[in-house]
Design an enzyme around this catalytic site. Structure first.
Site, PDB file in Angstrom:
ATOM      1  CD  GLU A  11       1.132  -5.157 -16.571  1.00 12.30           C
ATOM      2  OE1 GLU A  11       1.976  -5.151 -15.645  1.00 12.30           O
ATOM      3  OE2 GLU A  11       0.129  -5.877 -16.576  1.00 12.30           O
TER       4      GLU A  11
ATOM      5  NE  ARG B 218       7.175  -7.079 -15.265  1.00 17.68           N
ATOM      6  CZ  ARG B 218       5.875  -7.108 -15.491  1.00 17.68           C
ATOM      7  NH1 ARG B 218       5.186  -8.214 -15.323  1.00 17.68           N
ATOM      8  NH2 ARG B 218       5.251  -6.028 -15.891  1.00 17.68           N
TER       9      ARG B 218
ATOM     10  NE  ARG C 263       4.239  -4.559 -13.318  1.00 17.23           N
ATOM     11  CZ  ARG C 263       5.056  -5.067 -12.402  1.00 17.23           C
ATOM     12  NH1 ARG C 263       5.870  -4.288 -11.731  1.00 17.23           N
ATOM     13  NH2 ARG C 263       5.054  -6.359 -12.154  1.00 17.23           N
TER      14      ARG C 263
ATOM     15  CG  HIS D 155       1.730  -5.835  -8.152  1.00 23.69           C
ATOM     16  ND1 HIS D 155       0.719  -6.762  -8.260  1.00 23.69           N
ATOM     17  CD2 HIS D 155       2.589  -6.089  -9.167  1.00 23.69           C
ATOM     18  CE1 HIS D 155       0.973  -7.547  -9.298  1.00 23.69           C
ATOM     19  NE2 HIS D 155       2.099  -7.167  -9.862  1.00 23.69           N
TER      20      HIS D 155
END
Length: 150
Positions: free
Chosen positions: A107, A118, A122, A141
């Site tokens: 990831e 963050r 992703r 997420h």
């Protein structure tokens, strides 16, 4: 002369469009359903809109947020990555990606403007560490994924 649709037809059309627009990602098909294809007007062969292996929708790299395109560039270059966790193993605990051996997926963080941490975005890639072979994007997420077209 003006043209008016009967109100019932108009309501049904609008309701149908609203239902399609508001359905959760991936709710239209499961992985066992036929692959959907996009219609073309140029005479080209239609392109699949879902990955036949995972059933997840495809997204072109150009259709990703600017920050995600930058992250793909960093992955291709092998870094350097701005976050210590970038390149770490992604366990696929949600089971949304195709099942692979542990350690197959890695990831990478896609920065979210205005976030102090963050954030939720992703890119997950499978295969060799820091490669862009089989990559997926999530903006929420790991609640949903889209397969990034090569």
């Amino acid at each position: 002369m003006s043209f008016r649709l009967p109100s019932r037809l108009l309501r049904c059309t609008l309701l149908g469009a609203l239902l399609v627009a508001c359905s959760p990602p991936g709710s239209g098909q499961d992985s066992g359903a036929p692959v959907q294809t996009a219609r073309t007007t140029t005479g080209q062969a239609p392109q699949a809109t879902r990955d036949p292996q995972s059933g997840l929708p495809f997204v072109a790299a150009q259709g990703l947020p600017r920050e995600a395109r930058r992250t793909l560039t960093l992955i291709r270059a092998g870094g350097p990555f701005p976050y210590a966790k970038d390149g770490s193993t992604f366990g696929n605990r949600e089971g949304l990606l195709p099942r692979r051996a542990r350690g197959y997926y890695r990831e990478y963080t896609v920065p979210t403007p205005g976030e102090d941490d963050r954030g939720a975005r992703r890119i997950v890639c499978g295969g060799q560490a820091r490669s862009v072979g089989e990559c997926y994007y999530t903006g929420d997420h790991y609640s949903s994924f889209r397969r990034i077209l090569p």
